[in-house]
Design an enzyme around this catalytic site. Structure first.
Site, PDB file in Angstrom:
ATOM      1  N   GLU A   1       9.019   1.599  11.351  1.00 23.94           N
ATOM      2  CA  GLU A   1      10.010   2.687  11.282  1.00 23.94           C
ATOM      3  C   GLU A   1       9.211   3.968  11.381  1.00 23.94           C
ATOM      4  O   GLU A   1       8.509   4.356  10.454  1.00 23.94           O
ATOM      5  CB  GLU A   1      10.809   2.604   9.967  1.00 23.94           C
TER       6      GLU A   1
ATOM      7  N   CYS B   1      13.105  11.306   7.407  1.00 21.11           N
ATOM      8  CA  CYS B   1      12.950  10.902   8.806  1.00 21.11           C
ATOM      9  C   CYS B   1      14.260  10.954   9.582  1.00 21.11           C
ATOM     10  O   CYS B   1      14.244  10.971  10.813  1.00 21.11           O
ATOM     11  CB  CYS B   1      12.340   9.508   8.879  1.00 21.11           C
TER      12      CYS B   1
ATOM     13  N   LYS C   1       0.862  -1.179   0.000  1.00 16.66           N
ATOM     14  CA  LYS C   1       0.000   0.000   0.000  1.00 16.66           C
ATOM     15  C   LYS C   1       0.906   1.239   0.000  1.00 16.66           C
ATOM     16  O   LYS C   1       1.448   1.624   1.023  1.00 16.66           O
ATOM     17  CB  LYS C   1      -0.903   0.014   1.243  1.00 16.66           C
TER      18      LYS C   1
ATOM     19  N   GLU D   1       9.488  17.325  15.177  1.00 21.18           N
ATOM     20  CA  GLU D   1      10.063  17.174  13.845  1.00 21.18           C
ATOM     21  C   GLU D   1       9.434  18.194  12.895  1.00 21.18           C
ATOM     22  O   GLU D   1       8.215  18.263  12.766  1.00 21.18           O
ATOM     23  CB  GLU D   1       9.789  15.754  13.353  1.00 21.18           C
TER      24      GLU D   1
END
Length: 477
Positions: free
Chosen positions: A248, A282, A173, A380
């Protein structure tokens, strides 16, 4: 005329009659393609196909599976430019970075084509003369992979490479922000000759597709890259049938520059880490801590390097920084910068949103005089903004760096081996770049500590996530 892309289920292109989703280029807001809006029914169809093909695929030798992967690897390289341009127009990445990502993505396929041949069992010395004790390795089964928008090729191959090499079949997906690259890669898989049902791809509703995946007893493993919030939800959902997870998740990478660092090396390292993909990675440096003895020199040199970056449409070969993925991403960057300035930080360079041809851009930015009270040092940013905080000691650097629920990546710049070793041993991060702003590679483990995830991808560690360990005691009487 806008091209309509289709899903890939059981070796067929499907979804032609479903409702469609427009994919837009964030550099100019133009529609570059449409994809079907699949849901539970399509996900179940893909899961069933993967389950039906599992016995045949897992029954092949590692060498046979490697031959398919090697053909796919070569096709990726042969079609590098097409894949790169598709990536750039669907999510904005500068074309040179997209070309690099295709090579990086292909390297995972090449690595696991060989690593699948190195899945070793074990013979354990027996406590009885009439017994033989062995450990066997077997594929975990049907795998579902949910991938993010920011690395639409590499995050896919980092999952499918080891899964396929281990003998698993897979349902993919891709992100609804950037599914076109993955769809083109599925077309290459078809060209490589993978048996029907081994690799399947569904597009559409994330919640409906994920629901089908999490409720299915046929799916034994989910591998996901995305936010920590979604990761926590998947952990809860996995409890129902004890589904194996690799996650992750989010990061908030600190980059530490100590007094004895080579300033030019440190500037080069933070440039490589921070501004790749417009800061939308990331593991990019989100907060920079520089010791007071070289703070001014570092900030001055860093700002000059940042000023030289060219912002624009990623299709232009001379562009260094492309657009943000959408308006929501821009709003978050604006909020972080405004909050920092309101609390006393200073903008050294940049600090401006840009709207070019309908696109969403932000000028590469350096902010000085920041402190831990500012949102940008706690969350972040996912944008081309580098906040720099002055520190006095390595102890302070360690304390500030670890003061986060995340533990994905960190960076340390020092020329002193003893000091670097001391600092890194105390950092709670799964990945550390020491005088290196670009530590990723196919052959190394990638993953985080704390709320940054579960498990590791890449290298020999990555394939273990798709294998079950089976102990066999053989009676010899």
């Amino acid at each position: 005329m806008t091209k309509h892309y289709l899903m890939h289920i059981n070796g067929l292109s499907v979804g032609e009659n479903l409702e469609t989703l427009d994919i837009t280029n964030p550099a100019n807001n133009e529609i570059v393609g449409t994809v079907p809006v699949g849901g539970e029914a399509e996900a179940i169809q893909a899961i069933d196909a993967a389950d039906e093909s599992l016995e045949e695929w897992s029954g092949l030798t590692a060498y046979d599976r490697a031959s398919y992967l090697k053909r796919f690897h070569q096709l990726m390289l042969d079609n590098q430019e097409d894949l790169a341009r598709t990536m750039t127009i669907e999510m904005g990445k500068p074309i040179n970075e997209s070309r690099g990502e295709v090579k990086y993505a292909a390297s995972f396929i090449e690595w696991y084509a060989e690593e699948g041949k190195r899945v070793y069992g074990e013979t354990i010395p027996s406590h009885a003369t009439a017994k033989r004790l062995q450990v066997w390795k077997k594929p975990i089964g049907v795998v579902a992979a949910i991938t993010p928008w920011n690395f639409p090729a590499a995050m896919l191959t980092r999952k499918m490479g080891p899964a396929l090499a281990a003998g698993c079949t897979i349902v993919i997906k891709p992100s609804s922000e950037s599914p076109l690259t993955a769809i083109k890669m599925m077309q290459l898989c078809e060209e490589a000759g993978f048996p029907k049902g081994v690799i399947n791809l569904v597009t559409g509703s994330s919640s409906k597709i994920a629901k089908a995946v999490m409720e299915s007893e046929k799916v034994r493993k989910l591998t996901f890259t995305g936010s920590t919030e979604v990761g926590k939800l998947l952990i809860k959902q996995s409890a129902e049938n004890v589904k194996n997870l690799s996650l992750e998740l989010g990061g908030h990478a600190p980059l530490i520059v100590l007094d004895d660092a080579n300033v030019d090396v440190a500037v080069k390292g933070v440039m490589a880490s921070k501004f790749r993909n417009a800061g939308q990675t990331c593991i990019c440096a989100n907060r920079v801590y520089v010791q007071s003895g070289i703070y001014d020199e570092f900030v001055n040199k860093f700002a000059e390097a940042v000023k030289a970056l060219k912002v624009g449409n990623g299709e232009d070969d001379s562009v260094d920084v492309g657009p943000l993925i959408n308006e929501s991403g821009l709003e978050k960057v604006n909020h972080h910068v405004e909050d920092a300035v309101n609390k006393g930080a200073t903008i050294v360079t940049g600090g401006e949103a840009q709207t070019n041809d309908g696109g969403v851009f932000y000028t590469p930015t350096v902010i000085g005089n920041v402190d831990s009270s500012m949102v940008i040092m706690q969350e972040e940013t996912f944008g081309p903004v580098a906040p720099v905080q002055k520190i006095e000691s390595e102890k302070e650097a360690i304390t500030l760096a670890n003061n986060s629920p995340y533990g994905l990546a960190a960076y340390v710049f020092t020329e002193n081996v003893a000091k670097g070793t001391r600092v890194i041993e105390k950092l709670d991060y799964g990945i550390v770049g020491w005088n290196d702003g670009a530590p990723s590679a196919a052959q190394v483990p990638f993953g985080g500590m704390k709320e940054s995830g579960i498990g590791r991808e890449g290298g020999r560690y990555g394939i273990e996530a798709f294998l079950e360990t089976q102990y066999v005691s053989i009676g010899m009487e």
